[in-house]
Design an enzyme around this catalytic site. Structure first.
Site, PDB file in Angstrom:
ATOM      1  N   GLY A 151      -4.009  12.243  -8.322  1.00  0.00           N
ATOM      2  CA  GLY A 151      -3.155  11.691  -7.271  1.00  0.00           C
ATOM      3  C   GLY A 151      -2.545  12.802  -6.432  1.00  0.00           C
ATOM      4  N   SER A 162      -3.132  13.712  -3.301  1.00  0.00           N
ATOM      5  CA  SER A 162      -3.230  13.645  -1.837  1.00  0.00           C
ATOM      6  C   SER A 162      -1.900  13.386  -1.152  1.00  0.00           C
ATOM      7  CB  SER A 162      -4.243  12.565  -1.433  1.00  0.00           C
ATOM      8  OG  SER A 162      -3.768  11.288  -1.813  1.00  0.00           O
ATOM      9  N   ASP A 183     -11.184   7.557  -9.860  1.00  0.00           N
ATOM     10  CA  ASP A 183     -10.134   6.624 -10.272  1.00  0.00           C
ATOM     11  C   ASP A 183      -9.762   6.930 -11.721  1.00  0.00           C
ATOM     12  OD1 ASP A 183      -8.568   4.505 -11.044  1.00  0.00           O
ATOM     13  OD2 ASP A 183      -9.915   2.942 -10.310  1.00  0.00           O
ATOM     14  N   ASN A 207      -0.596  13.042 -12.586  1.00  0.00           N
ATOM     15  CA  ASN A 207       0.429  12.604 -11.641  1.00  0.00           C
ATOM     16  C   ASN A 207       0.147  11.227 -11.044  1.00  0.00           C
ATOM     17  OD1 ASN A 207       2.514  13.105  -9.316  1.00  0.00           O
ATOM     18  ND2 ASN A 207       0.568  12.687  -8.301  1.00  0.00           N
ATOM     19  N   SER A 245       8.847   9.493 -15.509  1.00  0.00           N
ATOM     20  CA  SER A 245       9.944   9.037 -14.655  1.00  0.00           C
ATOM     21  C   SER A 245      11.163   8.783 -15.521  1.00  0.00           C
ATOM     22  CB  SER A 245       9.552   7.738 -13.945  1.00  0.00           C
ATOM     23  OG  SER A 245      10.686   7.140 -13.343  1.00  0.00           O
ATOM     24  N   TYR A 275       6.453  -0.801 -14.462  1.00  0.00           N
ATOM     25  CA  TYR A 275       6.415   0.640 -14.168  1.00  0.00           C
ATOM     26  C   TYR A 275       7.134   1.425 -15.267  1.00  0.00           C
ATOM     27  CZ  TYR A 275       7.203   4.961 -11.496  1.00  0.00           C
ATOM     28  OH  TYR A 275       7.248   6.272 -11.075  1.00  0.00           O
TER      29      TYR A 275
END
Lengths: 256, 133
Positions: free
Chosen positions: A12, A14, A63, A90, A142, A155
């Site tokens: 991830g 980008s 993916d 990430n 997180s 999440y």
């Protein structure tokens, strides 16, 4: 430069925190594989920015939710950059909803990418890390994995899973020369959390953060780079908060 | 990729000592990895990765049982009660020559075979792998 001669794969990479991680690692001398799933143009931009600054980077599609693709990403990184020493897990998504309203598919989708991605990429990298007895894995978790928040049950659960996995992986892999740590950002204003900040530009949240600012993606990325690099050589299994003090509070108490 | 028997034994012994934290004089040729030296699955993985690093010879943990069984099918290797058959014992004598087939006949459980695998047996496997590669 502390990461000269080292090679990283950032999932991830980008945009958001992942992009900042790619740029900080590259600025420290690492060659970086910038993984993306949907945002090829974003990944190409990151590669261009790193290359323009004198660094080395390649974009790698895949993916993380699919194990075969994780394996292919790792193989492509090793082939294109000549090795692999650091994996930054990430890649993440959110599909916020109240539990009462949440589609059952939505917890699984979040879990497959957020936690499944960590599992898949970790497993896919292990043979290489273990045979060279050298590897550092940093999982971007997180504060939500440790605390509760309305609308983020899926999440938060995925991040809680990452925290538990980080500890177990650290214990299992230490003897093979592989370190595994996690960073737990508080609130960093990326696209991922745009919904949280919609209402009042995030003022309500800001009042509850002791440091009184949101984390910049660079502030998170510097901690990731520290955990991926030689200065944290005795750290493994650590869940490092990068949260402006949020997690230390018992309650808001008097308005800050 | 040839390797001498001495080189293979030294590589295996160093790997066992490093992974299990035992002394050289404990990691003798006759010492069994699981039973006597106390290796668990994660230790075995560690030993195999150490051997790969020092010799370049890659052995997966799952290769061990394949090597021990020598291509004989499960049905032929052991009977319905998972006791190693006569054919199985003949095969075991090839890869684990130290075993006493007469004592084990009729009472060696298939699951127990790996616990008889010694440091020397693993070194022999490394030599065989090197010759095959």
């Amino acid at each position: 430069m502390k990461l000269s001669g080292r090679i990283a794969l950032v999932t991830g990479g980008s945009r958001g925190i992942g992009r900042a991680v790619c740029e900080v690692l590259a600025a420290e001398g690492a060659a970086v594989a910038v993984n993306y799933r949907a945002s090829k143009s974003g990944a190409d931009e990151v590669v261009e920015a790193i290359t323009a600054a004198g660094g080395k980077a390649v974009a790698v599609a895949g993916d993380v939710a699919e194990y075969a693709q994780a394996e292919a990403m790792v193989a492509e990184t090793i082939e294109q950059l000549g090795g692999l020493h650091m994996l930054v897990n990430n890649a993440g998504i959110s599909k916020d909803a109240l539990i009462y309203n949440m589609d059952p598919e939505d917890w699984l989708a979040v879990m497959r990418i957020n936690f499944g991605g960590v599992f898949n990429c970790t497993k896919a990298s292990l043979g290489h890390f273990m045979s060279q007895r050298d590897g550092a894995i940093v999982n971007v978790s997180s504060m939500m994995g440790d605390r509760g928040w309305t609308g983020e049950s899926n999440y938060a659960a995925s991040k809680g899973a990452i925290n538990a996995f980080t500890r177990c992986a650290a214990v299992e892999l230490a003897r093979f020369g592989v370190r595994v740590n996690a960073v737990l950002p508080g609130f960093a204003p990326t696209e991922l959390v745009a919904g949280l900040l919609e209402k009042d530009g995030g003022k309500g949240i800001l009042k509850q953060i002791p440091l009184k600012t949101f984390a910049s993606v660079e502030e998170v990325a510097h901690v990731v780079a520290f955990l991926a690099g030689p200065d944290s050589s005795y750290m493994t299994g650590s869940l490092v908060t990068v949260d402006g003090g949020v997690g230390s509070m018992l309650g808001v108490g008097a308005p800050l | 990729m040839a390797i001498t028997e001495t080189e293979a034994f030294t590589a295996v012994q160093e790997a066992v000592v490093g992974a299990l934290g035992v002394d050289d004089d404990e990691a003798t040729p006759d010492a069994t990895l699981m039973d006597e030296l106390g290796a668990e699955s994660i230790d075995l993985l560690d030993i195999l990765f150490r051997i790969e690093r020092s010799t370049g010879i890659k052995i997966q943990a799952t290769d061990l049982s394949t090597y021990i069984q020598g291509g004989i099918s499960d049905e032929e290797f052991s009977d319905d009660n998972e006791i190693i058959s006569e054919r199985g014992l003949e095969q075991l004598k090839k890869v684990m020559p130290q075993i006493d087939a007469d004592t084990l006949r009729g009472n060696l459980e298939a699951d127990h075979v790996i616990s008889l695998f010694t440091v020397q047996n693993l070194a022999d496997m490394v030599v065989q792998r090197a010759d095959g590669a």
